[in-house]
Design a protein around this motif. Structure first.
Motif, PDB file in Angstrom:
ATOM      1  N   PRO A  30       0.831  -1.218   0.000  1.00  0.00           N
ATOM      2  CA  PRO A  30       0.000   0.000   0.000  1.00  0.00           C
ATOM      3  C   PRO A  30       0.856   1.255   0.000  1.00  0.00           C
ATOM      4  CG  PRO A  30      -0.867  -1.584   1.559  1.00  0.00           C
ATOM      5  CD  PRO A  30       0.444  -2.143   1.077  1.00  0.00           C
ATOM      6  N   GLY A  31       0.568   2.158  -0.908  1.00  0.00           N
ATOM      7  CA  GLY A  31       1.278   3.420  -0.977  1.00  0.00           C
ATOM      8  C   GLY A  31       2.670   3.351  -1.578  1.00  0.00           C
ATOM      9  N   LYS A  32       3.041   2.177  -2.078  1.00  0.00           N
ATOM     10  CA  LYS A  32       4.380   2.030  -2.660  1.00  0.00           C
ATOM     11  C   LYS A  32       4.294   1.604  -4.117  1.00  0.00           C
ATOM     12  CE  LYS A  32       6.830   0.966   1.616  1.00  0.00           C
ATOM     13  NZ  LYS A  32       7.798   0.040   2.277  1.00  0.00           N
ATOM     14  N   GLN A  33       5.392   1.767  -4.825  1.00  0.00           N
ATOM     15  CA  GLN A  33       5.447   1.337  -6.217  1.00  0.00           C
ATOM     16  C   GLN A  33       5.625  -0.171  -6.300  1.00  0.00           C
ATOM     17  OE1 GLN A  33       8.614   3.690  -8.035  1.00  0.00           O
ATOM     18  NE2 GLN A  33       7.082   5.084  -8.863  1.00  0.00           N
ATOM     19  N   ARG A  34       5.177  -0.700  -7.406  1.00  0.00           N
ATOM     20  CA  ARG A  34       5.383  -2.130  -7.654  1.00  0.00           C
ATOM     21  C   ARG A  34       6.882  -2.364  -7.842  1.00  0.00           C
ATOM     22  NH1 ARG A  34       1.297  -5.143 -11.697  1.00  0.00           N
ATOM     23  NH2 ARG A  34      -0.084  -3.948 -10.323  1.00  0.00           N
ATOM     24  N   GLU A  35       7.376  -3.453  -7.245  1.00  0.00           N
ATOM     25  CA  GLU A  35       8.805  -3.734  -7.318  1.00  0.00           C
ATOM     26  C   GLU A  35       9.056  -5.198  -7.663  1.00  0.00           C
ATOM     27  OE1 GLU A  35      10.684  -3.054  -3.525  1.00  0.00           O
ATOM     28  OE2 GLU A  35       9.191  -4.216  -2.426  1.00  0.00           O
ATOM     29  N   LEU A  36      10.186  -5.433  -8.279  1.00  0.00           N
ATOM     30  CA  LEU A  36      10.577  -6.782  -8.652  1.00  0.00           C
ATOM     31  C   LEU A  36      10.897  -7.604  -7.412  1.00  0.00           C
ATOM     32  CD1 LEU A  36      11.543  -8.927 -10.797  1.00  0.00           C
ATOM     33  CD2 LEU A  36      13.811  -7.897 -10.502  1.00  0.00           C
ATOM     34  N   VAL A  37      10.352  -8.800  -7.360  1.00  0.00           N
ATOM     35  CA  VAL A  37      10.720  -9.761  -6.322  1.00  0.00           C
ATOM     36  C   VAL A  37      11.723 -10.752  -6.901  1.00  0.00           C
ATOM     37  CG1 VAL A  37       9.910 -11.516  -4.721  1.00  0.00           C
ATOM     38  CG2 VAL A  37       8.458  -9.530  -5.228  1.00  0.00           C
ATOM     39  N   ALA A  38      11.342 -11.403  -7.988  1.00  0.00           N
ATOM     40  CA  ALA A  38      12.217 -12.389  -8.612  1.00  0.00           C
ATOM     41  C   ALA A  38      11.754 -12.636 -10.038  1.00  0.00           C
ATOM     42  CB  ALA A  38      12.210 -13.696  -7.821  1.00  0.00           C
ATOM     43  N   ARG A  39      12.702 -12.919 -10.884  1.00  0.00           N
ATOM     44  CA  ARG A  39      12.392 -13.230 -12.278  1.00  0.00           C
ATOM     45  C   ARG A  39      13.344 -14.311 -12.750  1.00  0.00           C
ATOM     46  NH1 ARG A  39      11.676  -8.510 -16.643  1.00  0.00           N
ATOM     47  NH2 ARG A  39       9.459  -8.825 -16.228  1.00  0.00           N
ATOM     48  N   MET A  40      12.788 -15.318 -13.421  1.00  0.00           N
ATOM     49  CA  MET A  40      13.602 -16.397 -13.951  1.00  0.00           C
ATOM     50  C   MET A  40      13.428 -16.432 -15.465  1.00  0.00           C
ATOM     51  SD  MET A  40      13.564 -20.470 -13.031  1.00  0.00           S
ATOM     52  CE  MET A  40      14.638 -20.347 -11.632  1.00  0.00           C
ATOM     53  N   PHE A  41      14.551 -16.331 -16.171  1.00  0.00           N
ATOM     54  CA  PHE A  41      14.522 -16.333 -17.619  1.00  0.00           C
ATOM     55  C   PHE A  41      14.549 -17.767 -18.154  1.00  0.00           C
ATOM     56  CE2 PHE A  41      14.902 -11.866 -18.632  1.00  0.00           C
ATOM     57  CZ  PHE A  41      15.324 -11.336 -17.416  1.00  0.00           C
ATOM     58  N   ARG A  42      14.133 -17.908 -19.391  1.00  0.00           N
ATOM     59  CA  ARG A  42      14.117 -19.231 -20.018  1.00  0.00           C
ATOM     60  C   ARG A  42      15.514 -19.852 -19.998  1.00  0.00           C
ATOM     61  NH1 ARG A  42      10.479 -21.499 -23.640  1.00  0.00           N
ATOM     62  NH2 ARG A  42       9.372 -19.523 -23.832  1.00  0.00           N
ATOM     63  N   SER A  43      16.549 -19.008 -20.053  1.00  0.00           N
ATOM     64  CA  SER A  43      17.933 -19.483 -20.046  1.00  0.00           C
ATOM     65  C   SER A  43      18.326 -20.071 -18.700  1.00  0.00           C
ATOM     66  CB  SER A  43      18.874 -18.328 -20.374  1.00  0.00           C
ATOM     67  OG  SER A  43      18.795 -17.322 -19.368  1.00  0.00           O
ATOM     68  N   GLY A  44      17.538 -19.761 -17.681  1.00  0.00           N
ATOM     69  CA  GLY A  44      17.862 -20.194 -16.324  1.00  0.00           C
ATOM     70  C   GLY A  44      18.390 -19.069 -15.451  1.00  0.00           C
ATOM     71  N   THR A  45      18.764 -17.966 -16.073  1.00  0.00           N
ATOM     72  CA  THR A  45      19.224 -16.821 -15.296  1.00  0.00           C
ATOM     73  C   THR A  45      18.112 -16.321 -14.389  1.00  0.00           C
ATOM     74  OG1 THR A  45      20.752 -16.135 -17.033  1.00  0.00           O
ATOM     75  CG2 THR A  45      20.098 -14.466 -15.439  1.00  0.00           C
ATOM     76  N   THR A  46      18.475 -16.049 -13.155  1.00  0.00           N
ATOM     77  CA  THR A  46      17.493 -15.602 -12.163  1.00  0.00           C
ATOM     78  C   THR A  46      17.974 -14.318 -11.511  1.00  0.00           C
ATOM     79  OG1 THR A  46      16.903 -17.901 -11.702  1.00  0.00           O
ATOM     80  CG2 THR A  46      16.227 -16.260 -10.096  1.00  0.00           C
ATOM     81  N   ILE A  47      17.076 -13.381 -11.339  1.00  0.00           N
ATOM     82  CA  ILE A  47      17.400 -12.143 -10.639  1.00  0.00           C
ATOM     83  C   ILE A  47      16.393 -11.942  -9.506  1.00  0.00           C
ATOM     84  CG2 ILE A  47      18.539 -11.014 -12.587  1.00  0.00           C
ATOM     85  CD1 ILE A  47      15.950  -9.537 -13.168  1.00  0.00           C
ATOM     86  N   TYR A  48      16.864 -11.300  -8.456  1.00  0.00           N
ATOM     87  CA  TYR A  48      16.042 -11.029  -7.279  1.00  0.00           C
ATOM     88  C   TYR A  48      16.119  -9.560  -6.899  1.00  0.00           C
ATOM     89  CZ  TYR A  48      15.832 -16.081  -6.363  1.00  0.00           C
ATOM     90  OH  TYR A  48      15.603 -17.432  -6.455  1.00  0.00           O
ATOM     91  N   GLY A  49      15.053  -9.081  -6.267  1.00  0.00           N
ATOM     92  CA  GLY A  49      15.101  -7.751  -5.703  1.00  0.00           C
ATOM     93  C   GLY A  49      16.109  -7.700  -4.561  1.00  0.00           C
ATOM     94  N   ASP A  50      16.684  -6.526  -4.344  1.00  0.00           N
ATOM     95  CA  ASP A  50      17.725  -6.387  -3.317  1.00  0.00           C
ATOM     96  C   ASP A  50      17.231  -6.766  -1.921  1.00  0.00           C
ATOM     97  OD1 ASP A  50      19.237  -3.404  -4.818  1.00  0.00           O
ATOM     98  OD2 ASP A  50      19.529  -5.548  -5.210  1.00  0.00           O
ATOM     99  N   PHE A  51      15.955  -6.554  -1.677  1.00  0.00           N
ATOM    100  CA  PHE A  51      15.416  -6.792  -0.336  1.00  0.00           C
ATOM    101  C   PHE A  51      15.278  -8.289  -0.025  1.00  0.00           C
ATOM    102  CE2 PHE A  51      11.368  -8.350  -1.703  1.00  0.00           C
ATOM    103  CZ  PHE A  51      11.191  -7.779  -2.957  1.00  0.00           C
ATOM    104  N   VAL A  52      15.393  -9.127  -1.040  1.00  0.00           N
ATOM    105  CA  VAL A  52      15.179 -10.564  -0.827  1.00  0.00           C
ATOM    106  C   VAL A  52      16.239 -11.141   0.107  1.00  0.00           C
ATOM    107  CG1 VAL A  52      15.167 -12.822  -1.944  1.00  0.00           C
ATOM    108  CG2 VAL A  52      13.920 -10.900  -2.973  1.00  0.00           C
ATOM    109  N   LYS A  53      17.491 -10.794  -0.135  1.00  0.00           N
ATOM    110  CA  LYS A  53      18.582 -11.190   0.765  1.00  0.00           C
ATOM    111  C   LYS A  53      18.576 -12.685   1.087  1.00  0.00           C
ATOM    112  CE  LYS A  53      19.379  -6.746   3.034  1.00  0.00           C
ATOM    113  NZ  LYS A  53      18.527  -5.855   2.284  1.00  0.00           N
ATOM    114  N   GLY A  54      18.352 -13.498   0.074  1.00  0.00           N
ATOM    115  CA  GLY A  54      18.462 -14.935   0.240  1.00  0.00           C
ATOM    116  C   GLY A  54      17.258 -15.595   0.889  1.00  0.00           C
ATOM    117  N   ARG A  55      16.212 -14.846   1.177  1.00  0.00           N
ATOM    118  CA  ARG A  55      15.067 -15.416   1.873  1.00  0.00           C
ATOM    119  C   ARG A  55      14.069 -16.095   0.924  1.00  0.00           C
ATOM    120  NH1 ARG A  55      11.817 -11.422   4.221  1.00  0.00           N
ATOM    121  NH2 ARG A  55      12.421 -10.070   2.473  1.00  0.00           N
ATOM    122  N   PHE A  56      14.051 -15.664  -0.312  1.00  0.00           N
ATOM    123  CA  PHE A  56      13.066 -16.170  -1.274  1.00  0.00           C
ATOM    124  C   PHE A  56      13.777 -16.975  -2.354  1.00  0.00           C
ATOM    125  CE2 PHE A  56      10.161 -12.155  -0.739  1.00  0.00           C
ATOM    126  CZ  PHE A  56      10.033 -12.453   0.614  1.00  0.00           C
TER     127      PHE A  56
END
Length: 118
Positions: free
Chosen positions: A41-67
């Motif tokens: 609420p009141g915040k912008q939408r932000e990336l949590v995690a994305r996995m590409f078909r190649s297998g490359t995965t990126i996470y939002g900075d706030f994840v810090k290994g938790r997700f």
């Protein structure tokens, strides 16, 4: 067209775990990446995690290994396992598909609510 349907949101206590899942259907062959965004609420939408078909995965900075994001390709499903949740993780979690239509196009699910109680 790609349709995305999320499931698995809910209420969890601080420190708990929750898994959300998203099933993609339709023109899934056009999908280059599947993943999750969130919006509190009141915040912008932000990336949590994305996995590409190649297998490359990126996470939002706030994840810090938790997700952890994973894909079940045969089922066109992407899962997000969330551990060590805090109230700051409370948000609507949206499934996202990045498709190649000759240009990048993003599809969105309807969202699933995650509430972390203190």
């Amino acid at each position: 067209q790609v349709q995305l349907v999320e499931s698995g949101g809910g209420l969890v206590q601080t420190g708990g775990s929750l898994k959300v899942s998203c099933v993609a259907s339709g023109s899934t062959f056009s999908i280059n990446a599947l993943g999750w965004y969130r919006q509190a609420p009141g915040k912008q939408r932000e990336l949590v995690a994305r996995m590409f078909r190649s297998g490359t995965t990126i996470y939002g900075d706030f994840v810090k290994g938790r997700f952890t994001v994973s894909r079940r390709n045969a089922e066109n499903t992407v899962d997000l396992q969330m551990n060590s949740l805090t109230p700051e993780d409370t948000a609507v979690y949206y499934c996202n598909a990045l498709a190649d239509l000759g240009y990048d196009y993003e599809y969105w699910g309807q969202g699933t609510q995650v509430i972390v109680s203190s």
